[in-house]
Scaffold this motif. Structure first.
Motif, PDB file in Angstrom:
ATOM      1  N   VAL A  60      -5.782  44.613  46.891  1.00  0.00           N
ATOM      2  CA  VAL A  60      -5.623  44.400  45.453  1.00  0.00           C
ATOM      3  C   VAL A  60      -4.280  43.736  45.199  1.00  0.00           C
ATOM      4  CG1 VAL A  60      -5.459  45.510  43.179  1.00  0.00           C
ATOM      5  CG2 VAL A  60      -7.060  46.402  44.879  1.00  0.00           C
ATOM      6  N   ARG A  61      -4.288  42.752  44.322  1.00  0.00           N
ATOM      7  CA  ARG A  61      -3.028  42.140  43.874  1.00  0.00           C
ATOM      8  C   ARG A  61      -2.736  42.639  42.470  1.00  0.00           C
ATOM      9  NH1 ARG A  61      -1.709  35.703  42.853  1.00  0.00           N
ATOM     10  NH2 ARG A  61       0.519  35.954  42.414  1.00  0.00           N
ATOM     11  N   LEU A  62      -1.524  43.166  42.279  1.00  0.00           N
ATOM     12  CA  LEU A  62      -1.121  43.756  41.004  1.00  0.00           C
ATOM     13  C   LEU A  62       0.156  43.071  40.542  1.00  0.00           C
ATOM     14  CD1 LEU A  62      -1.674  46.017  38.910  1.00  0.00           C
ATOM     15  CD2 LEU A  62      -0.208  47.503  40.288  1.00  0.00           C
ATOM     16  N   VAL A  63       0.131  42.550  39.315  1.00  0.00           N
ATOM     17  CA  VAL A  63       1.268  41.805  38.774  1.00  0.00           C
ATOM     18  C   VAL A  63       1.810  42.540  37.560  1.00  0.00           C
ATOM     19  CG1 VAL A  63       2.023  39.644  37.726  1.00  0.00           C
ATOM     20  CG2 VAL A  63       0.392  39.605  39.619  1.00  0.00           C
ATOM     21  N   ASP A  64       3.108  42.810  37.597  1.00  0.00           N
ATOM     22  CA  ASP A  64       3.813  43.405  36.458  1.00  0.00           C
ATOM     23  C   ASP A  64       4.674  42.315  35.837  1.00  0.00           C
ATOM     24  OD1 ASP A  64       5.187  44.861  34.603  1.00  0.00           O
ATOM     25  OD2 ASP A  64       6.461  45.905  36.055  1.00  0.00           O
ATOM     26  N   GLU A  65       4.226  41.787  34.685  1.00  0.00           N
ATOM     27  CA  GLU A  65       4.927  40.680  34.046  1.00  0.00           C
ATOM     28  C   GLU A  65       5.778  41.144  32.870  1.00  0.00           C
ATOM     29  OE1 GLU A  65       2.077  41.728  33.346  1.00  0.00           O
ATOM     30  OE2 GLU A  65       1.082  40.753  31.665  1.00  0.00           O
ATOM     31  N   SER A  66       6.069  42.458  32.802  1.00  0.00           N
ATOM     32  CA  SER A  66       6.909  42.959  31.710  1.00  0.00           C
ATOM     33  C   SER A  66       8.337  42.419  31.813  1.00  0.00           C
ATOM     34  CB  SER A  66       6.925  44.488  31.714  1.00  0.00           C
ATOM     35  OG  SER A  66       7.431  44.983  32.939  1.00  0.00           O
ATOM     36  N   THR A  67       8.733  42.047  32.998  1.00  0.00           N
ATOM     37  CA  THR A  67      10.006  41.357  33.230  1.00  0.00           C
ATOM     38  C   THR A  67       9.731  40.203  34.181  1.00  0.00           C
ATOM     39  OG1 THR A  67      11.222  43.441  33.012  1.00  0.00           O
ATOM     40  CG2 THR A  67      12.390  41.596  33.978  1.00  0.00           C
ATOM     41  N   VAL A  68      10.230  39.014  33.824  1.00  0.00           N
ATOM     42  CA  VAL A  68      10.022  37.840  34.662  1.00  0.00           C
ATOM     43  C   VAL A  68      11.388  37.280  35.039  1.00  0.00           C
ATOM     44  CG1 VAL A  68       7.777  37.278  33.669  1.00  0.00           C
ATOM     45  CG2 VAL A  68       9.848  36.338  32.633  1.00  0.00           C
ATOM     46  N   GLU A  69      11.379  36.323  35.955  1.00  0.00           N
ATOM     47  CA  GLU A  69      12.635  35.711  36.373  1.00  0.00           C
ATOM     48  C   GLU A  69      12.426  34.235  36.668  1.00  0.00           C
ATOM     49  OE1 GLU A  69      13.762  38.108  39.690  1.00  0.00           O
ATOM     50  OE2 GLU A  69      12.386  37.127  41.087  1.00  0.00           O
ATOM     51  N   LEU A  70      13.414  33.450  36.287  1.00  0.00           N
ATOM     52  CA  LEU A  70      13.433  32.031  36.619  1.00  0.00           C
ATOM     53  C   LEU A  70      14.147  31.871  37.954  1.00  0.00           C
ATOM     54  CD1 LEU A  70      13.108  28.982  35.832  1.00  0.00           C
ATOM     55  CD2 LEU A  70      15.419  29.158  34.875  1.00  0.00           C
ATOM     56  N   ARG A  71      13.451  31.283  38.926  1.00  0.00           N
ATOM     57  CA  ARG A  71      14.036  31.056  40.246  1.00  0.00           C
ATOM     58  C   ARG A  71      14.317  29.559  40.389  1.00  0.00           C
ATOM     59  NH1 ARG A  71       9.920  34.679  44.038  1.00  0.00           N
ATOM     60  NH2 ARG A  71      10.043  36.599  42.772  1.00  0.00           N
ATOM     61  N   THR A  72      15.574  29.262  40.653  1.00  0.00           N
ATOM     62  CA  THR A  72      15.957  27.867  40.825  1.00  0.00           C
ATOM     63  C   THR A  72      17.064  27.798  41.863  1.00  0.00           C
ATOM     64  OG1 THR A  72      16.691  25.863  39.673  1.00  0.00           O
ATOM     65  CG2 THR A  72      17.668  27.950  38.962  1.00  0.00           C
ATOM     66  N   ASN A  73      17.454  26.569  42.198  1.00  0.00           N
ATOM     67  CA  ASN A  73      18.502  26.339  43.196  1.00  0.00           C
ATOM     68  C   ASN A  73      19.593  25.488  42.579  1.00  0.00           C
ATOM     69  OD1 ASN A  73      17.308  27.537  45.787  1.00  0.00           O
ATOM     70  ND2 ASN A  73      15.654  26.206  45.081  1.00  0.00           N
ATOM     71  N   LEU A  74      20.832  25.892  42.781  1.00  0.00           N
ATOM     72  CA  LEU A  74      21.978  25.206  42.204  1.00  0.00           C
ATOM     73  C   LEU A  74      22.811  24.562  43.303  1.00  0.00           C
ATOM     74  CD1 LEU A  74      23.244  28.010  39.772  1.00  0.00           C
ATOM     75  CD2 LEU A  74      21.416  26.339  39.387  1.00  0.00           C
ATOM     76  N   SER A  75      23.554  23.548  42.879  1.00  0.00           N
ATOM     77  CA  SER A  75      24.572  23.021  43.783  1.00  0.00           C
ATOM     78  C   SER A  75      25.662  24.072  43.934  1.00  0.00           C
ATOM     79  CB  SER A  75      25.153  21.726  43.210  1.00  0.00           C
ATOM     80  OG  SER A  75      25.823  21.998  41.980  1.00  0.00           O
ATOM     81  N   GLN A  76      26.436  23.938  44.990  1.00  0.00           N
ATOM     82  CA  GLN A  76      27.485  24.930  45.222  1.00  0.00           C
ATOM     83  C   GLN A  76      28.535  24.903  44.114  1.00  0.00           C
ATOM     84  OE1 GLN A  76      28.907  25.390  49.299  1.00  0.00           O
ATOM     85  NE2 GLN A  76      27.287  24.003  50.001  1.00  0.00           N
TER      86      GLN A  76
END
Length: 278
Positions: free
Chosen positions: A191-207
């Motif tokens: 079973v796959r269970l997703v809790d979307e009550s909190t989400v996050e933006l994932r990105t990559n930054l320059s140093q």
């Protein structure tokens, strides 16, 4: 000899092109990422068995602790009832307790007779005492046996509960990989269970951009979603302490509250950072 007091035409063109292509010092930089749920769980069973019931459907919202799948547990239920029957059988323990009370009373009376009148021999008194000690030992042994039987009941109960897959968190069921009558094994995605009550933006930054952020900093996030035209307030939940060896970029995750479920995981999001001028 002819000298040039002003730059040549080619030099002027190159300088103009460099100014156009080089970013202005202190200008905002945009970084694009993707929104993910903070909890995207793939669940499996603890033991192997045949699926007897799947009480949930894809798309159903479930609460923490709610059963998602059950394996056949007839044998485990029978074993649990057997162990409970043994635990609840107190006949021998009751008999031993009564016998101990009677012998204890007889020994006290015999001791008084021996000390006051001597009408009972020392051998008879010692015999009563030995029998009392023996019964007391058996009583203590039965009490320990009942404790062991209680542990066996708890173990049987746990074995039965292990055949039920429950939701560890509240969320939405997005995938079910087995059906009633099929065989399920540990480690198999069930079973796959997703809790979307909190989400996050994932990105990559320059140093250079990563040096502008610290964990816990507030930052605005723009979503590529017509339903969310205004920037959202998020916080830096994770800032990688190391840079990727291949790209030199640093991973960052911006946490966004989503109690109303208006942010859909999978959409793109953007943040803007303005490096400080030197």
């Amino acid at each position: 000899m002819k000298t040039f007091s002003t730059p040549s035409r080619l030099t002027r063109h190159c300088l103009a092109l460099f100014v156009v292509l080089s970013p202005a010092l202190g200008s905002a930089q945009t970084f694009v990422g993707v929104i993910y749920p903070t909890r995207d769980l793939t669940l499996s069973v603890s033991v192997s068995g045949v699926v007897s019931r799947v009480p949930v459907k894809i798309g159903q919202r479930v609460r923490a602790g709610q059963p998602l799948l059950e394996l056949e547990s007839d044998l485990q239920a029978i074993e649990l009832r057997r162990r409970r029957t043994i635990l609840e059988d107190l006949s021998e323990q009751t008999s031993i307790e009564e016998r101990h009370r009677i012998l204890d009373r007889l020994f006290r009376d015999a001791s008084k007779l021996y000390e006051q009148t001597g009408s009972i021999s020392r051998e008879e008194l010692m015999k009563l005492q030995m029998e009392l000690v023996s019964v007391a030992g058996r009583r203590d042994q039965l009490q320990l046996e009942k404790k062991r039987e209680q542990h066996e009941v708890d173990l049987a109960q746990q074995e039965k509960q292990m055949r039920v897959l429950v939701a560890p968190v509240s969320g939405v069921v997005t995938s079910i990989q087995v059906d009633t009558g099929e065989w399920a094994t540990p480690g198999q995605p069930i079973v796959r269970l997703v809790d979307e009550s909190t989400v996050e933006l994932r990105t990559n930054l320059s140093q250079a951009a990563a040096r502008l952020l610290n964990r816990g900093d507030a930052i605005e996030v723009m979503l590529d979603d017509p339903g969310q035209p205004k920037p959202l307030q998020g916080r830096v939940g994770f800032l990688s302490p190391v840079a990727d060896a291949a790209s030199g970029l640093v991973e960052v995750r911006i946490t966004l509250p989503n109690g109303e479920r208006r942010i859909r995981p999978g959409v793109k999001g953007r943040i803007q950072l303005t490096p400080a001028s030197s």
